[in-house]
Scaffold this active site. Structure first.
Site, PDB file in Angstrom:
ATOM      1  N   CYS A 192      47.231  28.458 -21.994  1.00 29.52           N
ATOM      2  CA  CYS A 192      46.085  29.058 -22.661  1.00 29.52           C
ATOM      3  C   CYS A 192      45.346  28.048 -23.537  1.00 29.52           C
ATOM      4  CB  CYS A 192      46.525  30.245 -23.496  1.00 29.52           C
ATOM      5  SG  CYS A 192      47.115  31.651 -22.539  1.00 29.52           S
ATOM      6  N   HIS A 230      42.672  32.375 -27.331  1.00 25.97           N
ATOM      7  CA  HIS A 230      43.129  33.198 -28.452  1.00 25.97           C
ATOM      8  C   HIS A 230      43.336  32.354 -29.700  1.00 25.97           C
ATOM      9  CE1 HIS A 230      47.267  31.712 -28.229  1.00 25.97           C
ATOM     10  NE2 HIS A 230      47.171  31.833 -26.912  1.00 25.97           N
TER      11      HIS A 230
END
Length: 200
Positions: A176, A160
């Site tokens: 992440c 992201h």
């Protein structure tokens, strides 16, 4: 709570390794789980910039084919590589990676969902540690997930964007992979649901 304090505390929200999930969870619980990102520590700890090589790679050593395209994340060089299904498009992006090896998951997964303007919800444990945090952050400049998110088949793991550009090129996440917003926007337009992903 002041906006600046929240941004400083939430900029690190990237994700952690998947927690054990019940196989009979309700649809509402499953939805909330996919919208949740867990954070386990303050991001201000390890922030040394990447000084390792940042170079292009060929896809063949890592993938049998380019069906649906392929994403390779090299944790050591803090780089994300993308190849299109026809092999014509290759992209190389600097990224943020997990703070420590225990937060790092390696192996094969795939893109299962694409969200433009992702929302963020704290987990119950986050709320317990930080009761002043909001229950929900919608899309926008206060959102820790940036402008776009590629959800992976691993629970809580995403590729992201981030509004905190200081994190890119650093060990700064809790699981992440983060990209500059302009890079995740481009990758978002290229990758598909089903794009294969390998973290090494």
């Amino acid at each position: 709570m002041k906006r600046r304090q929240f941004l400083a505390g939430s900029a690190a929200l990237i994700g952690t390794p998947a927690l054990a999930q019940s196989t009979d969870e309700s649809a509402a619980e499953a939805f909330q789980r996919t919208e949740t990102v867990e954070v386990e520590r303050d991001i201000s700890q390890a922030v040394r910039r990447n000084i390792s090589s940042f170079r292009s790679l060929e896809w063949q050593p890592y993938f049998d084919n380019l069906r649906n395209g392929a994403i390779l994340v090299d944790i050591d060089s803090r780089a994300l590589h993308y190849w299109s299904a026809d092999g014509e498009t290759y992209k190389l992006y600097p990224s943020s990676v997990p703070l420590t090896d225990d937060l790092t998951r390696r192996g094969r997964t795939k893109v299962t969902r694409k969200v433009e303007g992702p929302s963020w919800r704290p987990t119950p444990s986050m709320k317990k540690r930080n009761p002043e945090w909001p229950d929900y952050v919608g899309p926008g400049p206060d959102n820790p997930l940036g402008t776009h998110a590629l959800y992976l088949s691993w629970t809580y793991y995403r590729i992201h964007g981030t509004h905190d550009t200081r994190k890119i090129g650093r060990r700064s996440s809790n699981g992440c992979i983060g990209l500059y917003n302009e890079h995740i926007s481009e990758l978002f337009s290229l990758a598909k649901v089903g794009t294969q992903v390998l973290l090494i």
